[in-house]
Design an enzyme around this catalytic site. Structure first.
Site, PDB file in Angstrom:
ATOM      1  CG  LEU A  11      -1.259   1.429   1.321  1.00 34.09           C
ATOM      2  CD1 LEU A  11      -2.759   1.141   0.472  1.00 34.09           C
ATOM      3  CD2 LEU A  11      -2.363   1.158   3.210  1.00 34.09           C
ATOM      4  N   GLY A  58       2.601   7.076   3.315  1.00 38.52           N
ATOM      5  CA  GLY A  58       2.559   6.515   4.219  1.00 38.52           C
ATOM      6  C   GLY A  58       1.361   6.508   4.594  1.00 38.52           C
ATOM      7  CB  SER A  59       0.276   9.154   7.566  1.00 40.79           C
ATOM      8  OG  SER A  59       1.201   8.147   8.446  1.00 40.79           O
ATOM      9  CB  ILE A  98       6.244  -4.229   0.423  1.00 41.75           C
ATOM     10  CG1 ILE A  98       6.102  -2.757  -0.154  1.00 41.75           C
ATOM     11  CG2 ILE A  98       5.689  -4.877   0.413  1.00 41.75           C
ATOM     12  CD1 ILE A  98       5.308  -1.827   0.094  1.00 41.75           C
ATOM     13  CB  THR A  99       6.528  -6.395   6.477  1.00 40.00           C
ATOM     14  OG1 THR A  99       6.763  -4.971   7.265  1.00 40.00           O
ATOM     15  CG2 THR A  99       6.669  -7.629   7.405  1.00 40.00           C
ATOM     16  NE  ARG A 119      23.492  -5.661  38.832  1.00 42.34           N
ATOM     17  CZ  ARG A 119      24.998  -5.279  39.393  1.00 42.34           C
ATOM     18  NH1 ARG A 119      25.484  -6.697  39.288  1.00 42.34           N
ATOM     19  NH2 ARG A 119      25.050  -4.575  39.411  1.00 42.34           N
ATOM     20  CD  GLU A 176       0.248  -4.073  10.009  1.00 46.33           C
ATOM     21  OE1 GLU A 176      -1.377  -4.635   9.972  1.00 46.33           O
ATOM     22  OE2 GLU A 176       1.264  -4.978   9.572  1.00 46.33           O
ATOM     23  CB  THR A 218       2.308   6.710  12.960  1.00 46.23           C
ATOM     24  OG1 THR A 218       1.014   7.627  13.167  1.00 46.23           O
ATOM     25  CG2 THR A 218       2.791   6.634  11.633  1.00 46.23           C
ATOM     26  CB  SER A 219       1.023   6.509  18.145  1.00 41.45           C
ATOM     27  OG  SER A 219       1.921   5.621  17.969  1.00 41.45           O
TER      28      SER A 219
HETATM   29  N1  CAA Z   1     -12.843   0.238   6.554  1.00 40.28           N
HETATM   30  C1  CAA Z   1     -13.999   0.193   5.367  1.00 40.28           C
HETATM   31  N2  CAA Z   1     -13.787   1.685   5.145  1.00 40.28           N
HETATM   32  C2  CAA Z   1     -13.127   2.755   5.383  1.00 40.28           C
HETATM   33  C3  CAA Z   1     -12.476   2.935   6.490  1.00 40.28           C
HETATM   34  C4  CAA Z   1     -12.618   1.751   7.605  1.00 40.28           C
HETATM   35  N3  CAA Z   1     -12.002   1.038   8.431  1.00 40.28           N
HETATM   36  N4  CAA Z   1     -11.713   3.576   6.869  1.00 40.28           N
HETATM   37  C5  CAA Z   1     -11.731   4.602   5.774  1.00 40.28           C
HETATM   38  N5  CAA Z   1     -13.106   3.817   5.072  1.00 40.28           N
HETATM   39  C6  CAA Z   1     -13.662   4.865   3.336  1.00 40.28           C
HETATM   40  C7  CAA Z   1     -14.809   5.347   4.643  1.00 40.28           C
HETATM   41  O1  CAA Z   1     -16.027   5.476   4.709  1.00 40.28           O
HETATM   42  C8  CAA Z   1     -14.953   6.714   2.999  1.00 40.28           C
HETATM   43  O2  CAA Z   1     -15.719   5.792   2.294  1.00 40.28           O
HETATM   44  P1  CAA Z   1     -16.318   7.035   1.512  1.00 40.28           P
HETATM   45  O3  CAA Z   1     -16.132   7.530  -0.142  1.00 40.28           O
HETATM   46  O4  CAA Z   1     -17.857   5.964   0.643  1.00 40.28           O
HETATM   47  O5  CAA Z   1     -17.473   7.840   2.492  1.00 40.28           O
HETATM   48  C9  CAA Z   1     -13.166   6.804   2.752  1.00 40.28           C
HETATM   49  O6  CAA Z   1     -12.892   5.473   2.983  1.00 40.28           O
HETATM   50  C10 CAA Z   1     -12.439   7.293   2.457  1.00 40.28           C
HETATM   51  O7  CAA Z   1     -12.914   7.452   3.965  1.00 40.28           O
HETATM   52  P2  CAA Z   1     -11.342   9.143   4.729  1.00 40.28           P
HETATM   53  O8  CAA Z   1     -12.145  10.183   4.309  1.00 40.28           O
HETATM   54  O9  CAA Z   1     -11.639   8.637   6.056  1.00 40.28           O
HETATM   55  O10 CAA Z   1     -10.015   8.437   4.226  1.00 40.28           O
HETATM   56  P3  CAA Z   1      -8.756   9.531   4.580  1.00 40.28           P
HETATM   57  O11 CAA Z   1      -8.587   9.304   3.568  1.00 40.28           O
HETATM   58  O12 CAA Z   1      -9.016  10.461   5.502  1.00 40.28           O
HETATM   59  O13 CAA Z   1      -7.903   8.078   5.395  1.00 40.28           O
HETATM   60  C11 CAA Z   1      -7.146   7.367   7.920  1.00 40.28           C
HETATM   61  C12 CAA Z   1      -8.577   7.966   6.999  1.00 40.28           C
HETATM   62  C13 CAA Z   1      -7.981   6.235   8.443  1.00 40.28           C
HETATM   63  C14 CAA Z   1      -6.105   8.507   8.060  1.00 40.28           C
HETATM   64  C15 CAA Z   1      -6.109   6.223   6.338  1.00 40.28           C
HETATM   65  O14 CAA Z   1      -5.858   7.579   5.444  1.00 40.28           O
HETATM   66  C16 CAA Z   1      -5.013   5.095   7.253  1.00 40.28           C
HETATM   67  O15 CAA Z   1      -5.308   4.910   7.977  1.00 40.28           O
HETATM   68  N6  CAA Z   1      -4.007   5.871   6.908  1.00 40.28           N
HETATM   69  C17 CAA Z   1      -2.369   5.003   7.647  1.00 40.28           C
HETATM   70  C18 CAA Z   1      -2.525   4.014   6.691  1.00 40.28           C
HETATM   71  C19 CAA Z   1      -1.655   2.855   7.539  1.00 40.28           C
HETATM   72  O16 CAA Z   1      -2.141   2.543   7.563  1.00 40.28           O
HETATM   73  N7  CAA Z   1      -0.657   2.594   6.311  1.00 40.28           N
HETATM   74  C20 CAA Z   1       0.100   1.021   6.685  1.00 40.28           C
HETATM   75  C21 CAA Z   1       0.710   0.590   5.506  1.00 40.28           C
HETATM   76  S1  CAA Z   1       1.263  -0.830   6.333  1.00 40.28           S
HETATM   77  C22 CAA Z   1       2.336  -1.314   6.159  1.00 40.28           C
HETATM   78  O17 CAA Z   1       2.382  -0.932   7.288  1.00 40.28           O
HETATM   79  C23 CAA Z   1       3.044  -2.314   5.693  1.00 40.28           C
HETATM   80  C24 CAA Z   1       3.615  -3.507   6.446  1.00 40.28           C
HETATM   81  O18 CAA Z   1       4.320  -4.169   5.213  1.00 40.28           O
HETATM   82  C25 CAA Z   1       3.186  -3.527   7.883  1.00 40.28           C
END
Ligand code: CAA
Length: 386
Positions: A130, A136-137, A162-163, A273, A368, A370-371
């Protein structure tokens, strides 16, 4: 841990399974964890044995190659494995939560047959792509392009952090058919990493979880068939977000494992200790640390199990998963920091496991979500309430 005394009450078969996983983690995974941490060598043997034990697709139905277990058992297993080796823990978490889950939830039977069966049984390993260099965020604005071509899609772009990226056989890939559509243009694909045009570009040299790979991926005119689309065109953002909801329970559990390791090591060290003529566990300063470590750990564990239980009951759990990850990751960092303090100078050396716990804990506050992202998710749910 005495699994017969945990909450919520586990049945006999769960207690037996958890005892078996705990034994495996302590006897097989823990003794080689320092070696993997030091060398960065991928824990192939751990993953092979975890596949044999059904730990790579724990929540996948048996007919699709999984173990058919619930999220609560998965959370406990993730904690047990991560207490032994956090790198092995994240390899397991990504395969279960971020790869098997979206195929099980959004895939066709043909996709389940082709991709899910080998992934859930652990014959193949997956990654979840992703994040990008500039996203990222905020993945809604991601740039990786998917262009419709006859019979499929042509993918161009790159992914970061990407893990499992180096080892993965299959990849859940998020790309956009039109960046102007923002999140509504994003599509999810399940892709064979041997497809022409797929390459692993760079591996990160990291502070912790050194035995799991963190890779940059590159897609150069990679053509994938229509059958690789997961869900519908434009549904990819929802696939990714709902996948991450479950992923956050996995990472919370990984953080609990790291914290448990640091906590147990601190109790043992404090009892052995001696300073000022007695074990340092007799000192109130140390007792206060131990008390607070145990309390934070158990509070985070209950939040995590509560989120897992809600998921198992089919109830909304995004808020609870975010709370669990926020609490468990920050508790793990705090506990690992205090664990080094309890160990004094010894804790700053690689001879003691708390040094590794401290480095491994940090990532749980970052990946997955940040805080700070967890707080956004929690606040959005709280403020949306009538
Ligand atoms: N489940 C289903 N749908 C969801 C949802 C959820 N949890 N959260 C949001 N949506 C939907 C909303 O309902 C909305 O839908 P509609 O268009 O139909 O209304 C749409 O998605 C957009 O929602 P938002 O406007 O809330 O979206 P946003 O762009 O403002 O983002 C956010 C919100 C919470 C900040 C999100 O971007 C987020 O979680 N960011 C962090 C991403 C992340 O965790 N990245 C880590 C990547 S993985 C990784 O770490 C790698 C690895 O290999 C371990």
């Amino acid at each position: 841990m005495d699994y017969s005394k945990t909450w919520p009450n586990l049945d006999e078969s769960q207690i037996m399974l958890m005892d078996q996983i705990h034994q495996f983690a302590q006897k097989v995974v823990a003794p080689v964890a320092a070696h993997h941490d030091e060398t960065g060598e991928f824990p192939t043997e751990n993953v092979k044995q975890m596949a044999e034990m059904g730990l790579m697709g724990m929540m996948v139905e048996e007919k699709w190659g999984g173990a058919g277990l619930d999220t609560l058992t998965y959370a406990m297993a993730m904690e047990a494995v991560s207490a032994a080796c956090a790198s092995t823990g994240v390899i397991m978490s990504v395969n279960n939560s971020l790869v098997c889950y979206p195929i099980q939830a959004f895939g066709t039977d043909a996709q389940k047959e082709k991709f899910l069966k080998p992934l859930a049984s652990g014959q193949k390993l997956g990654c979840f792509a992703l994040s990008e260099p500039g996203h990222g965020s905020d993945p809604a604005g991601l740039k990786c392009r998917a262009e419709k071509v006859p019979g499929g899609y042509k993918i161009n772009g790159s992914k970061n952090w990407i893990t499992n990226g180096r080892e993965a056989d299959y990849c859940i890939l998020l790309a956009t058919i039109n960046p102007d559509l923002k999140h509504k243009g994003i599509c999810a694909f399940v892709v064979d990493t041997k497809t022409k045009g797929f390459s692993v570009n760079k591996l990160e040299n990291k502070l912790g979880i050194t035995a799991s790979s963190t890779a940059s991926l590159f897609f150069d005119d990679m053509v994938v068939a229509d059958e690789c689309l997961l869900g519908k065109e434009g549904e990819g953002f929802k696939v990714a977000m709902s996948t991450l909801d479950g992923g956050r329970i996995g990472i919370a559990s990984q953080a609990l494992g790291i914290a448990t390791c640091a906590f147990e090591a601190s109790k043992k060290f404090a009892s052995e200790r001696e300073q000022f003529g007695a074990p340092i566990a007799k000192l109130q300063a140390i007792q206060f640390y131990i008390a607070e470590m145990g309390t934070r750990l158990q509070a985070a564990r209950l939040l995590t199990w509560f989120a897992a239980q809600r998921k198992d009951q089919g109830l909304p759990f995004a808020r609870e998963a975010a709370m669990a990850k926020l609490s468990a990751s920050e508790s793990a960092m705090w506990i690992a920091t205090k664990a080094i303090q309890v160990h004094g100078g010894y804790g700053y050396t690689k001879e003691y496991v708390v040094e590794r716990n401290f480095r491994d804990a940090k990532i749980t506050e970052i990946y997955e979500g940040t805080s700070e992202i967890q707080k956004l998710v929690i606040a959005a749910h709280e403020l949306a309430k009538k």
